[in-house]
Design an enzyme around this catalytic site. Structure first.
Site, short mmCIF file in Angstrom:
data_model
loop_
_atom_site.label_atom_id
_atom_site.label_comp_id
_atom_site.label_asym_id
_atom_site.label_seq_id
_atom_site.Cartn_x
_atom_site.Cartn_y
_atom_site.Cartn_z
N SER A 59 -7.45 -11.49 -5.35
CA SER A 59 -6.98 -11.42 -4.15
C SER A 59 -8.16 -11.45 -2.96
O SER A 59 -7.80 -11.28 -2.05
CB SER A 59 -6.05 -10.34 -3.98
OG SER A 59 -6.86 -9.06 -4.61
N SER A 67 -8.98 -9.58 -9.47
CA SER A 67 -9.00 -9.78 -7.82
C SER A 67 -10.54 -9.94 -7.53
O SER A 67 -10.48 -10.70 -6.40
CB SER A 67 -8.16 -9.00 -7.09
OG SER A 67 -6.77 -9.04 -7.39
N LYS A 79 -12.89 -6.27 2.86
CA LYS A 79 -11.69 -6.99 2.41
C LYS A 79 -10.43 -6.43 3.39
O LYS A 79 -10.57 -5.14 3.81
CB LYS A 79 -11.60 -6.62 1.13
CG LYS A 79 -10.19 -7.47 0.36
CD LYS A 79 -10.16 -7.30 -0.96
CE LYS A 79 -9.07 -7.88 -1.64
NZ LYS A 79 -8.83 -7.64 -3.26
#
Length: 477
Positions: A155, A179, A80
């Site tokens: 996210s 997220s 990520k």
């Protein structure tokens, strides 16, 4: 003989078995997924950065130097964009870090490498991972492969879009308020938020209020367990934990629990939310249908099931907002760099830096008491069932980028059931159980006891089998 052109059709567990048997090499698997990323990655907005040469060199090094016993040996994935990897751009989803290339890797990245995985690049995230959708100014929006007019959530939206589109077999994400689970639910995936302290290099123990932990996104329950085992114990079990505080319970490995799917459990059903006094939380028909489907499956499998009585928490919204804003206030951007931030981020940074220390301390104390109340409330149950989302995945551009207050209320209305899990440090898993008339997958969330990941994997595996959804493929595949 394995058809290399179809590697993305295999589950992560099946690909792992092919690699272990030598029917596919890490280099072949890496090359296959890199080709898919080149073709489909821009369509779904999955990646912030891809380095094919670096990935192929890593795959060759794994073949030469890493023992096959490493739990993620040869498995392609991606970091990520909130996680630093030495020598690779780390933009954190922000134009303010457009040129930043770190010299050192984060612990989570080092553990992924130690587990034998091959990183293909960086998955997209919103600016600093703050909102629950992945639509910023630094990159193209991350879109769910089931409907390109809708967002992939956030996210960890880029990770979810990549896995759902078959660009990766699975991917690690981070979850500070939902997220991992929000994008997983938006993209028809399984998403796991582990107990606070469970993943050594993504424990949550060093962050404000202990909210953010690392967890997997995958297409099946077993695939998620495989990745979580690799994140927890990259050198194999028993896992080493560098913290004095760690969630109690079974230390894993969890893959066995996910494959066996055994046990009978007592399940609570929760439909109220700690945000109910902040804004009207209304389940869309599609979200209600998914919840009803989850209840039906639990009952059919013979588990005990009981509805929880509402328990209002009027202090929750102010306390959580204070912590969210305070965390943004610590973002290392000042002076002219603030002009590069997006409007929502600037609003959050400004509010966070204006927040009195007393307000933050009081908020942290309130949330600590909430954690104890929620754990006591859930204690009679092995797992608590909630909707994964209150709405279908939101259309791209639905969120107001300029009005922070309205934007926050929109996020709460979309996902009111996730942040309380982070505040309480509990484990949770989301999985799809229902499809709308428009073909969008909709899911449920199961919340466990502290350290109760094994129970969640066992129960989720049972529900996954009972749902009989098969290997559905989105239009972008």
């Amino acid at each position: 003989m394995t058809d290399l052109a179809d590697l993305h059709e295999y589950t992560a567990l099946e690909l792992h078995q092919l690699l272990q048997r030598g029917e596919v090499s890490p280099t072949e698997a890496t090359a296959h997924f890199l080709a898919r990323i080149e073709r489909l990655g821009p369509v779904v907005g999955a990646f912030a950065h891809v380095d094919a040469d670096r990935a192929l060199e890593r795959a060759r090094r794994v073949e030469r130097e890493v023992p096959k016993a490493a739990p993620l040996w040869g498995m392609p994935l991606a970091d990520k964009d909130l996680h630093r990897r030495a020598g690779v751009p780390a933009r954190f989803g922000s134009r303010a870090f457009a040129e930043f290339v770190p010299d050192e890797s984060d612990d989570l990245v080092r553990d992924v490498d130690r587990a034998g995985a091959v990183s293909l690049g960086k998955t997209a995230t919103p600016e600093f991972g703050l909102p629950s959708y992945t639509e910023g100014l630094a990159f193209e929006p991350a879109r769910t492969p089931w409907d390109l007019s809708r967002g992939a959530g956030g996210s960890s939206g880029g990770a979810a879009a990549a896995v759902a589109a078959g660009l990766l077999p699975f991917a690690p994400g981070s979850d500070g308020g939902g997220s991992v689970r929000i994008p997983a639910a938006s993209c028809g995936l399984v998403g796991v938020k582990p107990s606070r302290g469970r993943v050594p290099s993504g424990s949550g123990l060093g962050g404000l209020a202990g909210l953010a932990v690392a967890g997997p996104l995958a297409r099946t329950v077993a695939d998620a367990a495989l990745l979580l085992d690799g994140l927890i114990a990259p050198g194999g079990y028993p896992a080493g934990h560098p913290h004095a505080v760690r969630a109690p319970g079974d230390d894993g490995p969890y893959l066995g629990a996910a494959i066996r799917g055994e046990g009978r459990f007592q399940v609570g059903v929760l439909t109220d939310s700690p945000w109910d006094d902040f804004t009207e939380v209304a389940l869309e028909p599609e979200a209600r249908a998914a919840l009803d489907r989850g209840i039906e499956l639990v009952e059919r499998l013979g588990h005990g099931i009981e509805a929880l009585e509402p328990a209002p928490e009027p202090g929750y919204p102010d306390a959580f907002r204070a912590v969210w804003q305070a965390g943004a206030g610590a973002i290392p951007v000042d002076g002219p760099g603030l002009d590069l931030l997006e409007p929502l981020t600037r609003w959050l940074v400004g509010r966070g830096r204006e927040l009195p220390a007393r307000t933050l301390v009081e908020a942290l104390g309130w949330l600590a008491e909430f954690e104890r109340r929620l754990i006591r409330r859930f204690a009679p149950f092995d797992a608590v069932l909630t909707p994964a989302l209150a709405m279908t995945p939101r259309p791209v551009g639905w969120y107001d980028p300029d009005d922070g207050e309205r934007n926050f209320a929109q996020q709460v209305a979309f996902t009111p059931y996730t942040s309380m899990v982070n505040v309480a440090g509990l484990p949770a898993i989301t999985l799809p159980v229902h499809d709308t008339g428009a073909g969008l997958p909709m899911g449920i969330q199961l919340i466990g006891r502290p350290g109760g990941e094994a129970t969640l994997f066992a129960l989720a595996a049972q529900l996954e089998r009972a749902a009989r959804r098969g290997r559905r493929r989105p239009p972008v595949w």
